[in-house]
Design an enzyme around this catalytic site. Structure first.
Site, mmCIF file in Angstrom:
data_model
loop_
_atom_site.group_PDB
_atom_site.id
_atom_site.type_symbol
_atom_site.label_atom_id
_atom_site.label_comp_id
_atom_site.label_asym_id
_atom_site.label_seq_id
_atom_site.Cartn_x
_atom_site.Cartn_y
_atom_site.Cartn_z
ATOM 1 N N ARG A 60 -0.747 16.452 -5.373
ATOM 2 C CA ARG A 60 0.192 15.349 -5.135
ATOM 3 C C ARG A 60 0.381 15.154 -3.631
ATOM 4 O O ARG A 60 0.472 14.039 -3.136
ATOM 5 C CB ARG A 60 1.544 15.610 -5.827
ATOM 6 C CG ARG A 60 2.638 14.646 -5.359
ATOM 7 C CD ARG A 60 3.863 14.638 -6.258
ATOM 8 N NE ARG A 60 4.373 15.942 -6.602
ATOM 9 C CZ ARG A 60 5.058 16.752 -5.769
ATOM 10 N NH1 ARG A 60 5.310 16.391 -4.523
ATOM 11 N NH2 ARG A 60 5.487 17.926 -6.186
ATOM 12 N N TYR A 113 2.811 -13.219 -4.655
ATOM 13 C CA TYR A 113 2.435 -12.749 -6.003
ATOM 14 C C TYR A 113 3.741 -12.565 -6.799
ATOM 15 O O TYR A 113 4.697 -11.960 -6.290
ATOM 16 C CB TYR A 113 1.671 -11.433 -5.880
ATOM 17 C CG TYR A 113 1.516 -10.698 -7.179
ATOM 18 C CD1 TYR A 113 0.848 -11.278 -8.238
ATOM 19 C CD2 TYR A 113 2.058 -9.427 -7.348
ATOM 20 C CE1 TYR A 113 0.713 -10.604 -9.447
ATOM 21 C CE2 TYR A 113 1.927 -8.749 -8.544
ATOM 22 C CZ TYR A 113 1.256 -9.346 -9.593
ATOM 23 O OH TYR A 113 1.136 -8.678 -10.780
ATOM 24 N N LYS A 211 -8.241 -5.008 -6.691
ATOM 25 C CA LYS A 211 -8.974 -6.258 -6.493
ATOM 26 C C LYS A 211 -10.269 -5.991 -5.700
ATOM 27 O O LYS A 211 -11.091 -5.218 -6.137
ATOM 28 C CB LYS A 211 -8.075 -7.283 -5.814
ATOM 29 C CG LYS A 211 -6.632 -7.312 -6.338
ATOM 30 C CD LYS A 211 -6.535 -7.656 -7.808
ATOM 31 C CE LYS A 211 -5.102 -7.982 -8.190
ATOM 32 N NZ LYS A 211 -4.599 -7.411 -9.384
#
Ligand code: PLP
Length: 404
Positions: A60, A113, A211
């Site tokens: 992590r 967005y 994307k």
């Protein structure tokens, strides 16, 4: 800093054979959640564990595959620090949290967005008492007018989703800095191949790596890049300790692999998008095409200065009503009817019914998101096949029942 060109950085930066990976040309997927220490050192603090020296403690906090990706993302955007998150949304939320406290103020583009807009409204404004002003940032004066002494963050997308509006990053960076605020820019639509906001004065760049950076529609992820050391420290704390919000090793590997072909993919996306946008502009069934690469785009000149290309995404207004748009979309075979952008395959969607549906209709229409606004993410298929597909859509519109 590595001064190689972006094509070279995209292929190899962060994955140095012979250093941390024993000669691997490609970073292995390091799945280990924890790493054995050579000895017990009671004085060891987290700051002493330096991934740059091949040291890792717990995945992590840091992980070799994620670290390689973070190095590469920083190099691609020309920044000193890169961070990879579980989604673009979590990257943006982390950037915002690193800048604001209750009572602060944020200025944001009004054509963001929809998920980011919703996050700013429901998380920042309603839950954390951070006021948010949404402005038409195509004119920097509107940003200047909205800034207040308590503004700590200005958040922009350029081009925006879905109307492909631009904002002048250099001018807005100056305004934000004069007001003592940081400027964040979501660079998802262009990728660092076509635009580098840090070089224009932004303090942080955000990406949905889902994307173009990954580019193959098979991973959800996000990233932040900055050269602001104090901000990077806060982001690192939030990523690793405050929120524990990290990209998994397998996804880090996929994005690393995706970035290797970023340059040729972006060139193909753009060539196809320009050809299709020009074709659409010539059709009677299309009322307007919003693509910064067209001379008809109101901010074409800004695009030419601020960007090194125009990307593969645009939107256009079909003549008619929602039923006509539905007929057009459902007739397409090469363009899949799907949300998201930036993959090698062509996608099409209707923002009013899909991505931007959460915004109330009146507000949506006031922003220009009509029921017949179609957004396309043009892939890298052969352009003639894509144009032929559009003809299927136009034919279907013509077959509209006469008595409706
Ligand atoms: N920013 C932009 C411009 C987007 O288009 C999206 C998603 O479509 C996001 C951020 C959110 O990214 P993610 O879906 O990876 O959380």
């Amino acid at each position: 800093m590595d001064d190689s060109r972006i094509e070279t950085l995209a292929v190899g930066h962060g994955e140095d054979p012979g250093e941390t990976h024993r000669g691997d040309v490609v970073s292995p997927i390091h799945l280990a959640s924890t790493f054995a220490l050579p000895e017990l050192d009671a004085d060891l603090s987290l700051e002493d564990v330096d991934p740059a020296d091949g040291q890792f403690l717990y995945s992590r906090l840091n992980n070799p595959t994620r670290h390689a990706l973070e190095q590469r993302l920083a190099a691609l955007e020309g920044g000193d620090h890169g961070f990879a998150f579980a989604s673009g949304t979590s990257a943006i939320a982390t950037a915002a949290m690193a800048c604001v406290e209750p009572g602060d103020h944020v200025v944001a583009f009004d054509d963001l967005y929809a998920g980011t807009r919703r996050m700013f409204e429901t998380l920042l404004r309603d839950r954390f008492d951070v006021d948010v002003s949404f402005v038409d940032a195509t004119d920097p004066e509107n940003v200047a007018d909205a800034l207040r002494p308590e503004t700590t963050l200005v958040w922009m997308e350029t081009p925006t989703n879905p109307l492909l509006k631009l904002c002048d990053v250099e001018a807005i960076a100056d305004l934000a800095h004069d007001a003592g605020a940081r400027l964040g820019v979501d660079n998802t639509f262009l990728s660092p191949y076509f635009q580098r906001p840090l070089e224009l004065g932004a303090d942080v760049v955000a990406h949905s790596t889902t994307k173009y950076l990954n580019g193959h529609s098979d991973s959800v992820g996000g990233a932040l890049v900055t050269s602001d050391d104090a901000f990077a420290e806060e982001v690192g704390f939030l990523q690793q300790v405050g929120l524990g919000n990290v990209l998994a090793p397998f996804d880090a590997y996929l994005v690393l692999r995706g970035t290797k072909t970023l340059a040729p993919r972006m060139r193909d996306h753009e060539a196809n998008a320009l050809a299709i946008a020009e074709h659409l502009e010539s059709r009677d069934e299309v009322e307007a095409v919003h693509y910064p690469g067209l001379e008809s785009h109101p901010q074409h000149d800004l695009a030419r200065i601020q960007q090194s290309g125009y990307g593969g995404i645009f939107s256009f207004e079909l003549a008619g009503d929602l039923q006509d748009a539905k007929r057009f979309l459902e007739a397409l075979e090469e363009f899949s009817l799907a949300v998201s952008v930036g993959g090698v395959e062509s996608l099409v969607e209707l923002p009013a019914a899909m991505t931007h549906e959460p915004i109330p209709k009146a507000e949506r229409e006031a922003q220009g998101i009509t029921d017949t606004l179609v957004r396309m993410s043009v892939g890298i298929e052969h352009v003639d096949d894509l144009v032929r597909d559009l003809e299927r859509g136009f034919d279907a519109m013509q077959r509209a029942p006469a008595n409706r």
